[in-house]
Design a protein around this motif. Structure first.
Motif, PDB file in Angstrom:
ATOM      1  N   LYS A 159       0.830  -1.209   0.000  1.00 21.24           N
ATOM      2  CA  LYS A 159       0.000   0.000   0.000  1.00 21.24           C
ATOM      3  C   LYS A 159       0.863   1.256   0.000  1.00 21.24           C
ATOM      4  N   ARG A 160       2.035   1.142   0.559  1.00 20.69           N
ATOM      5  CA  ARG A 160       2.946   2.295   0.572  1.00 20.69           C
ATOM      6  C   ARG A 160       3.934   2.237  -0.592  1.00 20.69           C
ATOM      7  N   ASP A 203       9.578   7.244   3.265  1.00 21.32           N
ATOM      8  CA  ASP A 203       8.918   7.111   1.965  1.00 21.32           C
ATOM      9  C   ASP A 203       8.512   5.661   1.740  1.00 21.32           C
ATOM     10  N   GLN A 204       8.707   5.170   0.534  1.00 15.84           N
ATOM     11  CA  GLN A 204       8.394   3.777   0.255  1.00 15.84           C
ATOM     12  C   GLN A 204       9.380   2.882   1.014  1.00 15.84           C
TER      13      GLN A 204
END
Length: 409
Positions: free
Chosen positions: A280-281, A320-321
């Protein structure tokens, strides 16, 4: 500290200190006896030398009587020059280093009454004999009394007395430390009991909420988003309660359910539980399981929860990711596992504290990630209970790598 370990520490420390006290007492007693005998010997030699000099003219036999440990009597039955006696005794004492005050008494031999007395202060000076004819024409004896013999002997044994006092202080400190440790242990037990009871009580409403959610979810409709929020929050609360319960059980020395496990299978299961969340990220969770042997003896539930904590931390602290990797390799009878991320990292000064209970890394005056500061402390307790180890390397803005080692089955 577990009860049996604390008991072992107290018993071992008490035995060691008792042995030291017995040895110290033995040697102190020997030193006291030797010092007293040396003092008596030196006094006898000194008074005997004085008596020999005085007896040259009188021809009387020489005899030094130690009536008490600090009182010496010499029956001369001779005519004694008082000033000469003072100087002779002082000179002989100075030769043998008897640096302590003493009193001289001259007694009439026929009626045993004091006819001359003098108090001589402590000195190591060797006086010259004074040609003083003051004295008595009657036959006399003389005696020497040491009023401060005990303090003089104590001064001669000062290093031994210092070591004895030091040992007694050490015993007192040990007793104080043990009392404080037992008190802290009692408070810790009370705290753990409270946490266990509280978390068990919380399990009941959590279970009720879960049942109510399942019933309400059957109706669906517009309430479903809110029910999903309730379900997510309830599952999160349930995980936290289980974690606190597990941590308390480990600290209280609960028996682990040990069995032969494939650690690779556990890591795959843990990774699968996080794949959706990381996806989801738009992140990535890679498995690089290269260990030739991956079987260990352990408690399945505890190991799963420990590795989930490590993956959870790697995901939460990635800005972040998230890019997370799980690596394994086996060597010299143990398996090493690395959980790496490219997150915000941990300052070098704080890396030694992250395994402490309730410690959380913060930035500025706020914590960026919610939590209780129990995760890594719980993880360390789990691997320690499995005879393993854990270490951490991190660099700010570069990420963190946690290394775990466990003995192979």
């Amino acid at each position: 500290m577990k009860h049996r370990h604390l008991r072992s520490v107290i018993i071992f420390g008490s035995v060691v200190l008792l042995a030291l006290m017995l040895v110290q007492g033995f040697w102190l007693n020997r030193v006291v006896n030797i010092t007293e005998r040396q003092f008596s010997h030196d006094v006898n030699l000194s008074l005997n030398a004085v008596a020999v000099d005085l007896a040259i003219e009188s021809g009387t036999p020489i005899e030094v009587n130690e009536l008490k440990s600090n009182f010496y009597f010499v029956p001369m039955h001779a005519r004694i020059n008082h000033s000469q006696l003072d100087d002779m005794i002082q000179r002989e004492f100075a030769k043998r280093g008897l640096d302590l005050p003493y009193e001289i008494g001259v007694y009439a031999a026929d009626r045993d009454t004091l006819v001359y007395g003098n108090y001589v202060r402590a000195t190591l000076k060797k006086p010259e004999l004074i040609a003083d004819q003051s004295g008595s024409e009657e036959l006399s004896n003389f005696a020497v009394y040491f009023p401060s013999r005990v303090s003089y002997l104590a001064g001669e044994m000062k290093i031994w007395l210092f070591s004895t006092v030091t040992l007694l202080l050490m015993v007192g400190f040990f007793a104080f430390a043990i009392v404080s440790l037992l008190k802290e242990k009692r408070y810790a037990d009370m705290k753990n009991d409270f946490i266990s009871n509280m978390t068990h009580e919380l399990k009941t409403p959590v279970t009720n909420i879960k049942i109510a959610h399942e019933i309400l979810s059957q109706s669906g409709g517009e309430k479903k988003p809110y029910l999903d929020i309730i379900d997510k929050a309830n599952r999160n609360l349930e995980e936290k309660i289980d974690q606190v319960l597990m941590a308390a059980s480990i600290e209280q020395g609960a028996q682990l359910k040990m069995e032969k496990l494939d650690l690779h299978e556990i890591l795959k299961e843990c990774a699968e539980n996080f794949q959706v969340r990381i996806a989801k990220r738009q992140g990535e969770l890679k498995l690089e399981l290269e260990a030739d042997h991956s079987e260990v003896y352990g408690d399945r539930a505890l190991l799963i929860r420990a590795f989930e904590n490590l993956i959870d931390n790697a995901e939460k602290y990635s800005i972040d990711q998230p890019k997370i990797s799980l690596k394994s390799r086996s060597d010299k009878g143990q398996i090493e596992l690395k959980v790496s991320d490219t997150g915000m990292g941990i300052p070098t000064a704080l890396q030694d504290k992250v395994f402490d209970r309730f410690f959380r890394v913060s930035q500025g005056d706020r914590h960026n990630v919610k939590g209780f500061g129990l995760g890594l402390n719980f993880v360390r307790s789990v691997f320690k209970s499995h005879n393993g180890g854990i270490s951490l390397m991190s660099e700010l803005e570069q990420g963190t790598e946690v290394r775990v080692t466990l003995p192979l089955a």
